[in-house]
Design an enzyme around this catalytic site. Sequence first.
Site, PDB file in Angstrom:
ATOM      1  N   ASP A  67       0.897  -1.132  -0.030  1.00 12.89           N
ATOM      2  CA  ASP A  67       0.045  -0.004  -0.014  1.00 12.89           C
ATOM      3  C   ASP A  67       0.796   1.159  -0.038  1.00 12.89           C
ATOM      4  O   ASP A  67       2.161   1.223   0.306  1.00 12.89           O
ATOM      5  CB  ASP A  67      -1.019  -0.057   1.084  1.00 12.89           C
ATOM      6  CG  ASP A  67      -0.371  -0.293   2.438  1.00 12.89           C
ATOM      7  OD1 ASP A  67       1.198  -0.468   2.472  1.00 12.89           O
ATOM      8  OD2 ASP A  67      -1.010  -0.811   3.382  1.00 12.89           O
ATOM      9  N   ASN A 134      -7.236  -2.606  14.498  1.00 10.59           N
ATOM     10  CA  ASN A 134      -8.701  -3.182  14.283  1.00 10.59           C
ATOM     11  C   ASN A 134      -8.688  -4.295  13.249  1.00 10.59           C
ATOM     12  O   ASN A 134      -9.795  -4.469  12.704  1.00 10.59           O
ATOM     13  CB  ASN A 134      -9.124  -1.664  13.529  1.00 10.59           C
ATOM     14  CG  ASN A 134      -8.376  -1.372  12.195  1.00 10.59           C
ATOM     15  OD1 ASN A 134      -7.695  -1.995  11.765  1.00 10.59           O
ATOM     16  ND2 ASN A 134      -8.940  -0.113  11.732  1.00 10.59           N
ATOM     17  N   HIS A 136      -7.236  -4.708  10.390  1.00  8.29           N
ATOM     18  CA  HIS A 136      -6.603  -4.360   8.966  1.00  8.29           C
ATOM     19  C   HIS A 136      -5.760  -5.417   8.447  1.00  8.29           C
ATOM     20  O   HIS A 136      -4.604  -5.444   9.159  1.00  8.29           O
ATOM     21  CB  HIS A 136      -6.912  -3.008   8.530  1.00  8.29           C
ATOM     22  CG  HIS A 136      -5.481  -2.237   8.919  1.00  8.29           C
ATOM     23  ND1 HIS A 136      -5.577  -0.921   9.279  1.00  8.29           N
ATOM     24  CD2 HIS A 136      -4.293  -2.759   9.272  1.00  8.29           C
ATOM     25  CE1 HIS A 136      -4.538  -0.266   9.513  1.00  8.29           C
ATOM     26  NE2 HIS A 136      -3.570  -1.502   9.551  1.00  8.29           N
ATOM     27  N   GLU A 141      -9.575  -1.826   5.630  1.00 10.03           N
ATOM     28  CA  GLU A 141     -10.249  -1.581   6.944  1.00 10.03           C
ATOM     29  C   GLU A 141     -11.451  -2.646   7.073  1.00 10.03           C
ATOM     30  O   GLU A 141     -11.896  -2.904   6.157  1.00 10.03           O
ATOM     31  CB  GLU A 141     -10.396  -0.037   6.889  1.00 10.03           C
ATOM     32  CG  GLU A 141      -9.367   0.616   6.752  1.00 10.03           C
ATOM     33  CD  GLU A 141      -8.384   1.065   7.959  1.00 10.03           C
ATOM     34  OE1 GLU A 141      -8.378  -0.071   8.717  1.00 10.03           O
ATOM     35  OE2 GLU A 141      -8.082   2.137   8.208  1.00 10.03           O
TER      36      GLU A 141
HETATM   37  P1  PGA Z   1       2.341  -1.557  12.520  1.00  6.21           P
HETATM   38  O1  PGA Z   1       1.193  -1.391  11.628  1.00  6.21           O
HETATM   39  O2  PGA Z   1       3.476  -2.405  12.004  1.00  6.21           O
HETATM   40  O3  PGA Z   1       2.792  -0.007  12.445  1.00  6.21           O
HETATM   41  O4  PGA Z   1       1.947  -1.722  13.841  1.00  6.21           O
HETATM   42  C1  PGA Z   1       0.766  -2.772  10.894  1.00  6.21           C
HETATM   43  C2  PGA Z   1      -0.257  -2.549  10.242  1.00  6.21           C
HETATM   44  O5  PGA Z   1      -1.246  -1.437  10.232  1.00  6.21           O
HETATM   45  O6  PGA Z   1      -0.669  -3.274   9.246  1.00  6.21           O
END
Ligand code: PGA
Length: 243
Positions: A67, A134, A136, A141
């Site tokens: 992404d 959450n 995702h 999301e």
């Molecule tokens: P993070 O994010 O590695 O910064 O915890 C993970 C994600 O949002 O997929």
Amino acid sequence: MKVIIAKNYEEASQKACEIMLDVIKNNPKATLGLATGSTPVKLYEYMVEDHKKNGTSYKDIQTYNLDEYFGLDQSHPQSYHYFMCKHLFNHVDINMENVHVPKGKGNVEEEAKAYNQMLAENPVDIQLLGIGSNGHIGFNEPGTSFDSVTHVVDLKQSTIEDNARLFFDGKIDEVPKQAVSMGIANIMKAKKVLLLAFGEGKAKAVKGMIEGKKTIDLPASALQDHQDCTLIIDEAAASLLSK
Ligand code: PGA
């Protein structure tokens, strides 16, 4: 799903590195699906260390990142393109022509279409994933269809807050509100999936992903149907698991 519980971040990242290197050594032309965020930083550090020490080559490796933020140039220090160069690409012998990160600027709808086409033509051998608090994966999301392919997404407030805290010095107004992300169907097509999760903040999402029912409200639960999915989590992220 194969679940490996590691003592801590270092041990988990070391195990993840072994799995990545195994794919690369077995196929020096492998296609890697890569992720950003705080989670894979140590893994990339170990991959760079291995490249310097053991000469593992990336010259014929292809990469596709999950992404990118909408509206940030590749050169913006918070862009995921910049992140990948800083943590991995600048330190190994990868050919930058083989590197793909969705573009967050310009005609992103066209870009998303082209990205899907490239992914269809270049199946991902191993897809690395983090998981949001959450649930995702990528920037898919809660509520995202399991049939989704690369698309423009509206980020949830919880994601904006998580990322403001970790990467934007708490400046919530500077976090883009949208992103371009591979869809869940793209992720599920990878031959192998390797998901990493660390810290207490991920425990609820990890429990839902492994022990909950499959639901679009927890995008990572889609992985319950993947044939070759390994999760490496630390004890804090595993703390709510019942088994
Ligand atoms: P993070 O994010 O590695 O910064 O915890 C993970 C994600 O949002 O997929």
